[in-house]
Design an enzyme around this catalytic site. Structure first.
Site, short mmCIF file in Angstrom:
data_model
loop_
_atom_site.label_atom_id
_atom_site.label_comp_id
_atom_site.label_asym_id
_atom_site.label_seq_id
_atom_site.Cartn_x
_atom_site.Cartn_y
_atom_site.Cartn_z
N HIS A 62 1.71 -3.88 0.54
CA HIS A 62 2.15 -3.58 -0.49
C HIS A 62 3.26 -4.74 -1.96
O HIS A 62 3.31 -3.72 -2.88
CB HIS A 62 3.26 -2.44 0.26
CG HIS A 62 2.41 -1.11 0.32
ND1 HIS A 62 2.80 -0.82 1.93
CD2 HIS A 62 1.49 -0.51 0.26
CE1 HIS A 62 1.88 0.07 2.00
NE2 HIS A 62 1.18 0.39 1.18
N ASP A 154 -4.72 1.66 -5.12
CA ASP A 154 -4.47 1.67 -3.92
C ASP A 154 -5.44 1.94 -3.20
O ASP A 154 -4.69 3.35 -2.84
CB ASP A 154 -3.22 1.76 -3.87
CG ASP A 154 -2.55 1.23 -2.14
OD1 ASP A 154 -3.26 0.91 -1.18
OD2 ASP A 154 -1.31 1.53 -1.93
N SER A 155 -6.78 2.01 -3.60
CA SER A 155 -7.81 2.65 -2.26
C SER A 155 -8.74 2.98 -1.18
O SER A 155 -8.14 1.64 -0.64
CB SER A 155 -9.33 2.88 -3.04
OG SER A 155 -9.60 1.41 -2.60
N THR A 156 -8.80 4.06 -0.35
CA THR A 156 -9.49 2.81 0.32
C THR A 156 -10.64 2.62 0.57
O THR A 156 -11.40 2.25 -0.59
CB THR A 156 -10.14 4.92 1.41
OG1 THR A 156 -10.08 5.75 0.20
CG2 THR A 156 -8.87 5.48 1.74
N ASP A 157 -12.05 2.29 1.23
CA ASP A 157 -13.02 1.49 1.21
C ASP A 157 -13.49 2.52 1.11
O ASP A 157 -13.67 3.42 0.11
CB ASP A 157 -13.51 1.63 2.77
CG ASP A 157 -12.32 1.05 3.83
OD1 ASP A 157 -11.92 -0.24 3.09
OD2 ASP A 157 -12.87 0.30 4.36
N1 SAM Z 1 -4.23 0.07 1.94
C1 SAM Z 1 -5.31 0.92 2.10
C2 SAM Z 1 -5.80 -0.13 2.65
O1 SAM Z 1 -6.66 -0.85 1.92
O2 SAM Z 1 -6.66 0.75 3.65
C3 SAM Z 1 -4.97 2.42 1.62
C4 SAM Z 1 -4.19 3.44 1.51
S1 SAM Z 1 -3.66 4.29 0.60
C5 SAM Z 1 -3.65 6.01 2.16
C6 SAM Z 1 -5.75 4.85 0.40
C7 SAM Z 1 -5.27 6.53 -0.18
O3 SAM Z 1 -6.76 6.44 -1.58
C8 SAM Z 1 -5.69 7.41 1.03
O4 SAM Z 1 -4.66 8.22 0.92
C9 SAM Z 1 -6.50 8.57 0.07
O5 SAM Z 1 -6.48 9.64 0.74
C10 SAM Z 1 -6.92 8.13 -1.91
N2 SAM Z 1 -7.54 8.23 -2.13
C11 SAM Z 1 -8.91 7.91 -1.81
N3 SAM Z 1 -10.11 8.33 -3.37
C12 SAM Z 1 -9.35 9.48 -4.16
C13 SAM Z 1 -9.46 9.37 -5.14
N4 SAM Z 1 -10.68 9.51 -5.50
N5 SAM Z 1 -8.57 10.32 -6.37
C14 SAM Z 1 -7.03 9.46 -5.68
N6 SAM Z 1 -7.36 9.01 -4.43
C15 SAM Z 1 -7.55 8.54 -3.90
#
Ligand code: SAM
Length: 274
Positions: A62, A154-157
């Site tokens: 973060h 800061d997205s998921t995979d």
């Molecule tokens: N730091 C983390 C990692 O690298 O594993 C990512 C943390 S954060 C929890 C990732 C967030 O991205 C998830 O809560 C997910 O719901 C969100 N997310 C995924 N696709 C998205 C999109 N198209 N728009 C907004 N949020 C999205």
């Protein structure tokens, strides 16, 4: 009790963490969400089987996804985080006195709810009066956004709803949403295990931004432990040492020295992004 959480990080690599207790499990409209307590890293947030954050190492990720781009901007005022529902990036952004608005664009409200309940130390900033929460798809949202100084992905995979967050068209929309000195950063996975993804992200960003840089940080619970961040900028980058408020930033990993050294890449990573 001998329960282990195992993440299949690739088809041939796994991470195992001994679990003390499972605190929460739910199937949201978007993903499987689990909160567990681990021996090694404390509370753990898992989405679709992948570690998102842990109390033990969240500060590295973060701090590095936020302070590095904010320190490179001359006066970050309006900042957005796309994804990031745990709230950790917002918490760090709000440490910058120049920031007037920190927007969180999270597709899954249940992630924010779980973070507020189980990770109060990470999500605390979400209740700040400068924090604005939008529960929507970041890809749509960014098409309407304007005049941002820094946008953080800061997205998921790159699977499911996050897939489009790694596409060149998305970076082009981010560029339009940024002002003159605008900077974007996206988490771009591991140089050991996802080298082609880093190349794809850097190439995609370079299609829209005249300046691109890659930097690294050590995040032990992410695949391979060495994590990359891809940055795109509209103009010259500010030297972090120039802004006095950055010298006393209350952080545990980021320092003005790390601000500079994180861009010094090991040779195999330099070759990857050449
Ligand atoms: N730091 C983390 C990692 O690298 O594993 C990512 C943390 S954060 C929890 C990732 C967030 O991205 C998830 O809560 C997910 O719901 C969100 N997310 C995924 N696709 C998205 C999109 N198209 N728009 C907004 N949020 C999205």
């Amino acid at each position: 009790m001998n329960i282990w959480f195992t993440e299949d990080q690739t088809d041939t690599v796994r991470l195992g963490l001994k679990v003390e207790s499972v605190l929460w499990k739910e199937t949201t409209a978007y993903q499987e969400l689990v909160v567990a307590n681990t021996d090694a890293y404390g509370r753990l947030l898992v989405l679709d089987g992948a570690v998102q954050t842990t109390i033990g190492d969240e500060f590295v990720y973060h701090e590095m996804i936020t302070h590095v781009p904010l320190a490179l901007h001359p006066h970050p005022r309006k900042v957005a985080v796309i994804g990031g529902g745990d709230g950790g990036a917002i918490r760090e952004i709000l440490k910058h006195p120049s920031v007037e608005e920190a927007h969180l664009i999270e597709i899954d409200e249940k992630v924010v709810e779980a973070s507020r309940r189980f990770f109060p130390e990470i999500s605390a900033g979400l209740d700040d009066e400068r924090a604005f929460l939008h529960y929507t798809d970041g890809i749509q949202w960014v098409r309407e956004a304007k005049d941002f100084d820094v946008i953080i992905v800061d997205s998921t995979d790159p699977v499911g709803p996050a897939e489009g967050l790694f596409a060149p068209e998305f970076y082009a929309s981010i560029k339009e949403a940024l002002g003159d000195h605008g900077i974007m950063v996206a988490q771009s996975e591991s140089p050991f295990l996802q080298p082609h993804l880093i190349q794809r992200v850097m190439t995609g960003i370079a299609q829209s931004f005249p300046v691109t840089r890659l930097y690294l940080a050590a995040v032990p619970t992410y695949p391979s432990g060495l994590w990359s961040f891809s940055l795109g900028a509209n103009g010259d980058l500010q030297d972090a040492a120039l802004r006095p408020e950055l010298r006393d930033m209350p952080t545990r990993y980021w320092t003005p020295q790390i601000q500079r050294s994180c861009f010094d890449l090991p040779k195999f990573v330099q070759e990857l992004v050449r």
